[in-house]
Every structure is written in C-alpha cells, then in structure tokens.
Write a protein that holds these residues in place. Sequence first.
Motif, PDB file in Angstrom:
ATOM      1  N   MET A  30       0.852  -1.183   0.000  1.00  0.00           N
ATOM      2  CA  MET A  30       0.000   0.000   0.000  1.00  0.00           C
ATOM      3  C   MET A  30       0.887   1.232   0.000  1.00  0.00           C
ATOM      4  O   MET A  30       2.013   1.178   0.469  1.00  0.00           O
ATOM      5  N   SER A  31       0.335   2.329  -0.498  1.00  0.00           N
ATOM      6  CA  SER A  31       1.049   3.591  -0.340  1.00  0.00           C
ATOM      7  C   SER A  31       0.940   3.993   1.127  1.00  0.00           C
ATOM      8  O   SER A  31       0.054   3.517   1.846  1.00  0.00           O
ATOM      9  N   GLN A  32       1.829   4.855   1.559  1.00  0.00           N
ATOM     10  CA  GLN A  32       1.761   5.299   2.945  1.00  0.00           C
ATOM     11  C   GLN A  32       0.459   6.064   3.192  1.00  0.00           C
ATOM     12  O   GLN A  32      -0.160   5.915   4.244  1.00  0.00           O
ATOM     13  N   SER A  33       0.017   6.847   2.234  1.00  0.00           N
ATOM     14  CA  SER A  33      -1.244   7.566   2.388  1.00  0.00           C
ATOM     15  C   SER A  33      -2.413   6.607   2.563  1.00  0.00           C
ATOM     16  O   SER A  33      -3.269   6.793   3.429  1.00  0.00           O
ATOM     17  N   GLU A  34      -2.462   5.578   1.724  1.00  0.00           N
ATOM     18  CA  GLU A  34      -3.547   4.598   1.827  1.00  0.00           C
ATOM     19  C   GLU A  34      -3.477   3.856   3.161  1.00  0.00           C
ATOM     20  O   GLU A  34      -4.497   3.603   3.799  1.00  0.00           O
ATOM     21  N   PHE A  35      -2.271   3.538   3.599  1.00  0.00           N
ATOM     22  CA  PHE A  35      -2.094   2.862   4.882  1.00  0.00           C
ATOM     23  C   PHE A  35      -2.633   3.723   6.024  1.00  0.00           C
ATOM     24  O   PHE A  35      -3.407   3.245   6.859  1.00  0.00           O
ATOM     25  N   VAL A  36      -2.256   4.998   6.048  1.00  0.00           N
ATOM     26  CA  VAL A  36      -2.708   5.888   7.123  1.00  0.00           C
ATOM     27  C   VAL A  36      -4.223   6.057   7.062  1.00  0.00           C
ATOM     28  O   VAL A  36      -4.906   5.983   8.083  1.00  0.00           O
ATOM     29  N   ARG A  37      -4.792   6.254   5.855  1.00  0.00           N
ATOM     30  CA  ARG A  37      -6.252   6.366   5.727  1.00  0.00           C
ATOM     31  C   ARG A  37      -6.932   5.113   6.257  1.00  0.00           C
ATOM     32  O   ARG A  37      -7.914   5.190   7.000  1.00  0.00           O
ATOM     33  N   THR A  38      -6.414   3.946   5.908  1.00  0.00           N
ATOM     34  CA  THR A  38      -7.003   2.684   6.340  1.00  0.00           C
ATOM     35  C   THR A  38      -6.929   2.533   7.855  1.00  0.00           C
ATOM     36  O   THR A  38      -7.904   2.130   8.496  1.00  0.00           O
ATOM     37  N   MET A  39      -5.785   2.881   8.441  1.00  0.00           N
ATOM     38  CA  MET A  39      -5.637   2.749   9.890  1.00  0.00           C
ATOM     39  C   MET A  39      -6.546   3.727  10.634  1.00  0.00           C
ATOM     40  O   MET A  39      -7.138   3.374  11.656  1.00  0.00           O
ATOM     41  N   VAL A  40      -6.671   4.932  10.110  1.00  0.00           N
ATOM     42  CA  VAL A  40      -7.560   5.909  10.758  1.00  0.00           C
ATOM     43  C   VAL A  40      -8.994   5.410  10.701  1.00  0.00           C
ATOM     44  O   VAL A  40      -9.714   5.425  11.697  1.00  0.00           O
ATOM     45  N   GLN A  41      -9.417   4.938   9.531  1.00  0.00           N
ATOM     46  CA  GLN A  41     -10.790   4.433   9.413  1.00  0.00           C
ATOM     47  C   GLN A  41     -11.006   3.211  10.303  1.00  0.00           C
ATOM     48  O   GLN A  41     -12.048   3.083  10.939  1.00  0.00           O
ATOM     49  N   ALA A  42     -10.033   2.331  10.355  1.00  0.00           N
ATOM     50  CA  ALA A  42     -10.151   1.153  11.227  1.00  0.00           C
ATOM     51  C   ALA A  42     -10.256   1.586  12.677  1.00  0.00           C
ATOM     52  O   ALA A  42     -11.067   1.054  13.445  1.00  0.00           O
ATOM     53  N   GLY A  43      -9.467   2.554  13.060  1.00  0.00           N
ATOM     54  CA  GLY A  43      -9.514   3.048  14.428  1.00  0.00           C
ATOM     55  C   GLY A  43     -10.828   3.725  14.749  1.00  0.00           C
ATOM     56  O   GLY A  43     -11.372   3.574  15.842  1.00  0.00           O
ATOM     57  N   ARG A  44     -11.374   4.447  13.798  1.00  0.00           N
ATOM     58  CA  ARG A  44     -12.651   5.122  14.023  1.00  0.00           C
ATOM     59  C   ARG A  44     -13.768   4.107  14.186  1.00  0.00           C
ATOM     60  O   ARG A  44     -14.698   4.325  14.945  1.00  0.00           O
ATOM     61  N   GLN A  45     -13.695   2.992  13.490  1.00  0.00           N
ATOM     62  CA  GLN A  45     -14.730   1.967  13.609  1.00  0.00           C
ATOM     63  C   GLN A  45     -14.601   1.211  14.916  1.00  0.00           C
ATOM     64  O   GLN A  45     -15.587   0.835  15.522  1.00  0.00           O
ATOM     65  N   GLU A  46     -13.378   1.002  15.376  1.00  0.00           N
ATOM     66  CA  GLU A  46     -13.141   0.225  16.598  1.00  0.00           C
ATOM     67  C   GLU A  46     -13.362   1.060  17.850  1.00  0.00           C
ATOM     68  O   GLU A  46     -13.856   0.578  18.841  1.00  0.00           O
ATOM     69  N   PHE A  47     -12.971   2.311  17.816  1.00  0.00           N
ATOM     70  CA  PHE A  47     -13.011   3.157  19.003  1.00  0.00           C
ATOM     71  C   PHE A  47     -13.863   4.390  18.736  1.00  0.00           C
ATOM     72  O   PHE A  47     -13.365   5.484  18.634  1.00  0.00           O
ATOM     73  N   GLU A  48     -15.145   4.196  18.604  1.00  0.00           N
ATOM     74  CA  GLU A  48     -16.050   5.286  18.301  1.00  0.00           C
ATOM     75  C   GLU A  48     -16.060   6.302  19.438  1.00  0.00           C
ATOM     76  O   GLU A  48     -16.166   5.950  20.607  1.00  0.00           O
ATOM     77  N   ILE A  49     -15.931   7.573  19.095  1.00  0.00           N
ATOM     78  CA  ILE A  49     -15.946   8.641  20.086  1.00  0.00           C
ATOM     79  C   ILE A  49     -17.396   8.999  20.372  1.00  0.00           C
ATOM     80  O   ILE A  49     -18.172   9.218  19.439  1.00  0.00           O
ATOM     81  N   PRO A  50     -17.800   9.050  21.639  1.00  0.00           N
ATOM     82  CA  PRO A  50     -19.190   9.393  21.955  1.00  0.00           C
ATOM     83  C   PRO A  50     -19.546  10.758  21.372  1.00  0.00           C
ATOM     84  O   PRO A  50     -18.737  11.679  21.378  1.00  0.00           O
ATOM     85  N   SER A  51     -20.772  10.889  20.874  1.00  0.00           N
ATOM     86  CA  SER A  51     -21.188  12.142  20.261  1.00  0.00           C
ATOM     87  C   SER A  51     -21.540  13.193  21.305  1.00  0.00           C
ATOM     88  O   SER A  51     -21.631  14.366  20.999  1.00  0.00           O
ATOM     89  N   ASP A  52     -21.751  12.792  22.568  1.00  0.00           N
ATOM     90  CA  ASP A  52     -22.086  13.729  23.628  1.00  0.00           C
ATOM     91  C   ASP A  52     -20.806  14.394  24.125  1.00  0.00           C
ATOM     92  O   ASP A  52     -20.107  13.865  24.973  1.00  0.00           O
ATOM     93  N   GLN A  53     -20.481  15.552  23.569  1.00  0.00           N
ATOM     94  CA  GLN A  53     -19.235  16.240  23.910  1.00  0.00           C
ATOM     95  C   GLN A  53     -19.293  16.892  25.285  1.00  0.00           C
ATOM     96  O   GLN A  53     -18.299  17.426  25.757  1.00  0.00           O
ATOM     97  N   SER A  54     -20.463  16.845  25.955  1.00  0.00           N
ATOM     98  CA  SER A  54     -20.560  17.453  27.274  1.00  0.00           C
ATOM     99  C   SER A  54     -19.973  16.573  28.363  1.00  0.00           C
ATOM    100  O   SER A  54     -19.806  17.004  29.483  1.00  0.00           O
ATOM    101  N   LYS A  55     -19.634  15.320  28.026  1.00  0.00           N
ATOM    102  CA  LYS A  55     -19.005  14.447  29.006  1.00  0.00           C
ATOM    103  C   LYS A  55     -17.674  15.038  29.429  1.00  0.00           C
ATOM    104  O   LYS A  55     -16.929  15.546  28.596  1.00  0.00           O
ATOM    105  N   THR A  56     -17.388  14.934  30.703  1.00  0.00           N
ATOM    106  CA  THR A  56     -16.112  15.473  31.172  1.00  0.00           C
ATOM    107  C   THR A  56     -15.181  14.374  31.635  1.00  0.00           C
ATOM    108  O   THR A  56     -14.053  14.627  31.973  1.00  0.00           O
TER     109      THR A  56
END
Length: 129
Positions: A30-56
């Motif tokens: 893979m190109s490095q760009s494709e690798f980074v895009r893939t890892m970011v997307q994989a991370g976003r799917q695995e570790f979803e950030i809660p949409s409630d930004q008011s959490k402290t």
Amino acid sequence: MADDDRVAVKTYVPRYQKERWQAQADALEMSQSEFVRTMVQAGRQEFEIPSDQSKTGPSAGTESATDDEFADRILEVLDRKGVLGWDDLVEALVDDVEADLDAELQRLQDENTIRYSGRDGGYVLTTDD
C-alpha cells in the motif's frame, strides 16, 4: 467542492513512527497515504468517540459497549506489557488494532468477500466486480 474531491491532511509524527508506518505499508503493498487512511478508518470503527461532547470524564453518563471494549483493551495491554507510558500505551493499542485489522482482512479475503485491488488503490468488495 464535491464530497469525493481529495484534499491534503498534514500531521507530524516522530521519525521512527513514520518509518514503521512506511515499512508496514510496504509489507501490505500500500502507499503510505492509503495505509494511514485505512488505519484511521479502522480506528474510528473500533473506538467510536461518543457524540455527547458534554461528558467530562469516563464516569460521566452511561458507558457504551464500545467504551467497555476499549477499556478492556487498555487493561489487557497493561496486563500483558506491564507499566507503560502514554506513547508506549498508544503504540501497543495501535499495534493491536493493526494485528486485528490484518487478521480480519485476511479472513474476508479468504471468504472472497473482499480483495485488494491495485488498480483501485485499496480493498474492494468482491460484489463490486
């Protein structure tokens, strides 16, 4: 600008990290760009950030199953590796995600659900053929 127009995203990482990413991208053909895009997307799917930004903090509100899974991963890494600083913990978690992604991509390819397409520059569903 159309949704599929490509734009640059710039980040700075330590040299050793860039070299590691490049080696892993090369190993996956893979190109490095494709690798980074893939890892970011994989991370976003695995570790979803809660949409409630008011959490402290982690005790604010109700934890989701994803929060529990992420906490379990952190505990498992610390149990396996012992004391880790922030950078080492992040690296261990990323390594775990990369290993999981590699195994899952291999399984999906073995099942002929996806394939890597050099022409398309990434993984594609076999139903797209």
